[in-house]
Design a protein around this motif. Structure first.
Motif, PDB file in Angstrom:
ATOM      1  N   ASN A  98       0.864  -1.181   0.000  1.00  0.00           N
ATOM      2  CA  ASN A  98       0.000   0.000   0.000  1.00  0.00           C
ATOM      3  C   ASN A  98       0.899   1.227   0.000  1.00  0.00           C
ATOM      4  OD1 ASN A  98      -1.320   2.124   2.195  1.00  0.00           O
ATOM      5  ND2 ASN A  98      -2.739   1.461   0.616  1.00  0.00           N
ATOM      6  N   ARG A  99       0.469   2.278  -0.670  1.00  0.00           N
ATOM      7  CA  ARG A  99       1.311   3.463  -0.823  1.00  0.00           C
ATOM      8  C   ARG A  99       1.623   4.138   0.518  1.00  0.00           C
ATOM      9  NH1 ARG A  99       0.188   8.291  -5.239  1.00  0.00           N
ATOM     10  NH2 ARG A  99       2.196   9.361  -4.979  1.00  0.00           N
ATOM     11  N   LEU A 100       0.609   4.266   1.385  1.00  0.00           N
ATOM     12  CA  LEU A 100       0.823   4.906   2.679  1.00  0.00           C
ATOM     13  C   LEU A 100       1.729   4.054   3.571  1.00  0.00           C
ATOM     14  CD1 LEU A 100       0.158   7.291   4.535  1.00  0.00           C
ATOM     15  CD2 LEU A 100      -1.837   6.004   5.341  1.00  0.00           C
ATOM     16  N   CYS A 101       1.509   2.750   3.588  1.00  0.00           N
ATOM     17  CA  CYS A 101       2.345   1.853   4.396  1.00  0.00           C
ATOM     18  C   CYS A 101       3.789   1.872   3.912  1.00  0.00           C
ATOM     19  CB  CYS A 101       1.800   0.432   4.341  1.00  0.00           C
ATOM     20  SG  CYS A 101       0.206   0.226   5.173  1.00  0.00           S
ATOM     21  N   ALA A 102       3.963   1.950   2.591  1.00  0.00           N
ATOM     22  CA  ALA A 102       5.317   1.999   2.036  1.00  0.00           C
ATOM     23  C   ALA A 102       6.033   3.271   2.469  1.00  0.00           C
ATOM     24  CB  ALA A 102       5.253   1.910   0.514  1.00  0.00           C
ATOM     25  N   ALA A 103       5.288   4.378   2.584  1.00  0.00           N
ATOM     26  CA  ALA A 103       5.890   5.638   3.015  1.00  0.00           C
ATOM     27  C   ALA A 103       6.401   5.545   4.448  1.00  0.00           C
ATOM     28  CB  ALA A 103       4.872   6.771   2.894  1.00  0.00           C
ATOM     29  N   TYR A 104       5.771   4.727   5.260  1.00  0.00           N
ATOM     30  CA  TYR A 104       6.198   4.514   6.644  1.00  0.00           C
ATOM     31  C   TYR A 104       7.227   3.393   6.780  1.00  0.00           C
ATOM     32  CZ  TYR A 104       2.802   7.631   8.896  1.00  0.00           C
ATOM     33  OH  TYR A 104       2.101   8.725   9.327  1.00  0.00           O
ATOM     34  N   GLY A 105       7.531   2.739   5.676  1.00  0.00           N
ATOM     35  CA  GLY A 105       8.486   1.638   5.722  1.00  0.00           C
ATOM     36  C   GLY A 105       7.922   0.371   6.327  1.00  0.00           C
ATOM     37  N   ILE A 106       6.606   0.210   6.269  1.00  0.00           N
ATOM     38  CA  ILE A 106       5.954  -0.974   6.835  1.00  0.00           C
ATOM     39  C   ILE A 106       5.882  -2.056   5.770  1.00  0.00           C
ATOM     40  CG2 ILE A 106       3.845  -1.868   7.877  1.00  0.00           C
ATOM     41  CD1 ILE A 106       3.280   0.973   8.883  1.00  0.00           C
ATOM     42  N   GLY A 107       6.420  -3.215   6.084  1.00  0.00           N
ATOM     43  CA  GLY A 107       6.417  -4.320   5.133  1.00  0.00           C
ATOM     44  C   GLY A 107       5.531  -5.472   5.582  1.00  0.00           C
ATOM     45  N   LYS A 108       5.965  -6.187   6.610  1.00  0.00           N
ATOM     46  CA  LYS A 108       5.204  -7.334   7.093  1.00  0.00           C
ATOM     47  C   LYS A 108       4.262  -6.915   8.220  1.00  0.00           C
ATOM     48  CE  LYS A 108       8.598 -10.870   5.894  1.00  0.00           C
ATOM     49  NZ  LYS A 108       9.438 -11.987   6.400  1.00  0.00           N
ATOM     50  N   VAL A 109       3.050  -7.483   8.187  1.00  0.00           N
ATOM     51  CA  VAL A 109       2.051  -7.149   9.202  1.00  0.00           C
ATOM     52  C   VAL A 109       1.322  -8.415   9.651  1.00  0.00           C
ATOM     53  CG1 VAL A 109       1.661  -4.796   8.386  1.00  0.00           C
ATOM     54  CG2 VAL A 109       0.318  -6.676   7.416  1.00  0.00           C
ATOM     55  N   LEU A 110       0.797  -8.322  10.878  1.00  0.00           N
ATOM     56  CA  LEU A 110      -0.079  -9.357  11.411  1.00  0.00           C
ATOM     57  C   LEU A 110      -1.511  -8.832  11.333  1.00  0.00           C
ATOM     58  CD1 LEU A 110      -0.645 -11.988  13.046  1.00  0.00           C
ATOM     59  CD2 LEU A 110      -0.308 -10.611  15.115  1.00  0.00           C
ATOM     60  N   PHE A 111      -2.397  -9.620  10.738  1.00  0.00           N
ATOM     61  CA  PHE A 111      -3.816  -9.265  10.644  1.00  0.00           C
ATOM     62  C   PHE A 111      -4.406  -9.484  12.040  1.00  0.00           C
ATOM     63  CE2 PHE A 111      -7.543  -9.562   7.392  1.00  0.00           C
ATOM     64  CZ  PHE A 111      -8.233  -8.618   8.134  1.00  0.00           C
ATOM     65  N   GLU A 112      -4.533  -8.402  12.801  1.00  0.00           N
ATOM     66  CA  GLU A 112      -4.833  -8.521  14.233  1.00  0.00           C
ATOM     67  C   GLU A 112      -6.322  -8.583  14.549  1.00  0.00           C
ATOM     68  OE1 GLU A 112      -2.646  -6.705  18.088  1.00  0.00           O
ATOM     69  OE2 GLU A 112      -3.666  -5.240  16.824  1.00  0.00           O
ATOM     70  N   GLY A 113      -7.148  -7.929  13.749  1.00  0.00           N
ATOM     71  CA  GLY A 113      -8.572  -7.926  14.076  1.00  0.00           C
ATOM     72  C   GLY A 113      -9.425  -7.417  12.935  1.00  0.00           C
ATOM     73  N   VAL A 114     -10.718  -7.781  12.991  1.00  0.00           N
ATOM     74  CA  VAL A 114     -11.668  -7.338  11.975  1.00  0.00           C
ATOM     75  C   VAL A 114     -13.024  -7.104  12.642  1.00  0.00           C
ATOM     76  CG1 VAL A 114     -12.124  -9.744  11.335  1.00  0.00           C
ATOM     77  CG2 VAL A 114     -12.804  -7.898   9.783  1.00  0.00           C
ATOM     78  N   ARG A 115     -13.636  -5.981  12.300  1.00  0.00           N
ATOM     79  CA  ARG A 115     -14.970  -5.646  12.788  1.00  0.00           C
ATOM     80  C   ARG A 115     -15.835  -5.274  11.585  1.00  0.00           C
ATOM     81  NH1 ARG A 115     -11.249  -3.186  15.498  1.00  0.00           N
ATOM     82  NH2 ARG A 115     -11.591  -1.208  14.405  1.00  0.00           N
ATOM     83  N   VAL A 116     -17.069  -5.753  11.592  1.00  0.00           N
ATOM     84  CA  VAL A 116     -17.966  -5.502  10.444  1.00  0.00           C
ATOM     85  C   VAL A 116     -19.257  -4.881  10.942  1.00  0.00           C
ATOM     86  CG1 VAL A 116     -19.217  -6.532   8.527  1.00  0.00           C
ATOM     87  CG2 VAL A 116     -16.979  -7.440   9.176  1.00  0.00           C
ATOM     88  N   LYS A 117     -19.689  -3.838  10.246  1.00  0.00           N
ATOM     89  CA  LYS A 117     -20.920  -3.141  10.596  1.00  0.00           C
ATOM     90  C   LYS A 117     -21.945  -3.330   9.491  1.00  0.00           C
ATOM     91  CE  LYS A 117     -22.704   1.380  12.015  1.00  0.00           C
ATOM     92  NZ  LYS A 117     -22.363   2.808  12.269  1.00  0.00           N
ATOM     93  N   ASP A 118     -23.124  -3.740   9.916  1.00  0.00           N
ATOM     94  CA  ASP A 118     -24.214  -3.951   8.962  1.00  0.00           C
ATOM     95  C   ASP A 118     -25.381  -3.046   9.351  1.00  0.00           C
ATOM     96  OD1 ASP A 118     -25.846  -4.869   7.012  1.00  0.00           O
ATOM     97  OD2 ASP A 118     -26.167  -6.864   7.877  1.00  0.00           O
ATOM     98  N   ASP A 119     -26.000  -2.505   8.359  1.00  0.00           N
ATOM     99  CA  ASP A 119     -27.160  -1.625   8.574  1.00  0.00           C
ATOM    100  C   ASP A 119     -28.206  -1.988   7.539  1.00  0.00           C
ATOM    101  OD1 ASP A 119     -29.010   0.564   8.659  1.00  0.00           O
ATOM    102  OD2 ASP A 119     -27.462   1.755   9.658  1.00  0.00           O
TER     103      ASP A 119
END
Length: 200
Positions: A98-119
């Motif tokens: 991702n362009r923003l993550c690359a600007a911060y030098g972020i490469g590897k990440v752990l998918f820590e959580g997901v929340r979903v909103k339904d309406d």
């Protein structure tokens, strides 16, 4: 409500998989890491800078409804990415693109959580995803520094042992010089003159 993708720079890949849905926003948070200690005679705590906390990436994704795919189909793909595990049955570590993550030098990440909103007023779902930076560069530097200290300590111990061995060898050499052997300590006494019994 029909939602169209308007900014391709916000697209996100996890390894080679494009994140399902439309990325509505990406947020990156970085903080300084402190070590707080209680100061004797003071009511407050003293802060000591230790480095940087792991970066946190928050992503908002819209799982839209179109002619080919329903929002819940995209949600299933998203959940599959979240629950993916490696060979050791641990949560998968992803290479994020991702362009923003690359600007911060972020490469590897752990998918820590997901929340979903339904309406019920919407024909789409809103998912909020949390990622945390995995093995950031500052940690690698700290690990190398620790390994360097251990190596230096090991070299110092080896040098001390070497010096001790030299001293022991030197002591043994001095002992050989100061303590004569039994054979060297023998003194040959001159033979007594013969006595003629008849001449007495």
């Amino acid at each position: 409500m029909r939602i169209e993708l308007v900014d391709e720079d916000n697209m996100i890949k996890l390894d080679d998989t494009l994140l399902p849905g439309i990325v509505q926003g990406v947020e990156v948070e970085q903080k300084v890491k402190y070590d707080e200690k209680q100061v004797s005679g003071s009511s407050g705590k003293k802060k000591q800078v230790q480095g940087f906390e792991d970066s946190v990436v928050r992503v908002t994704v819209i799982l839209q409804n179109d002619e080919e795919t329903e929002p819940y189909d995209r949600l299933e793909q998203l959940v599959a990415l979240f629950r993916s595990m490696d060979k050791e049955a641990k949560p998968q570590i992803y290479q994020i693109t991702n362009r923003l993550c690359a600007a911060y030098g972020i490469g590897k990440v752990l998918f820590e959580g997901v929340r979903v909103k339904d309406d019920n007023k919407w024909d789409y779902l809103v998912a909020e995803l949390d990622f945390v930076e995995w093995e950031p560069a500052v940690v690698k530097v700290e690990e190398r520094a620790v390994r360097g200290k251990i190596k230096d300590r090991g070299d110092a111990n080896a040098a001390v042992k070497e010096q001790l061995t030299k001293f022991q060898l030197a002591d043994q050499s001095l002992d050989k010089l100061s303590t004569p052997s039994v054979e060297t300590a023998k003194v040959e006494m001159p033979a007594s003159p013969a006595v003629d019994d008849d001449g007495i």
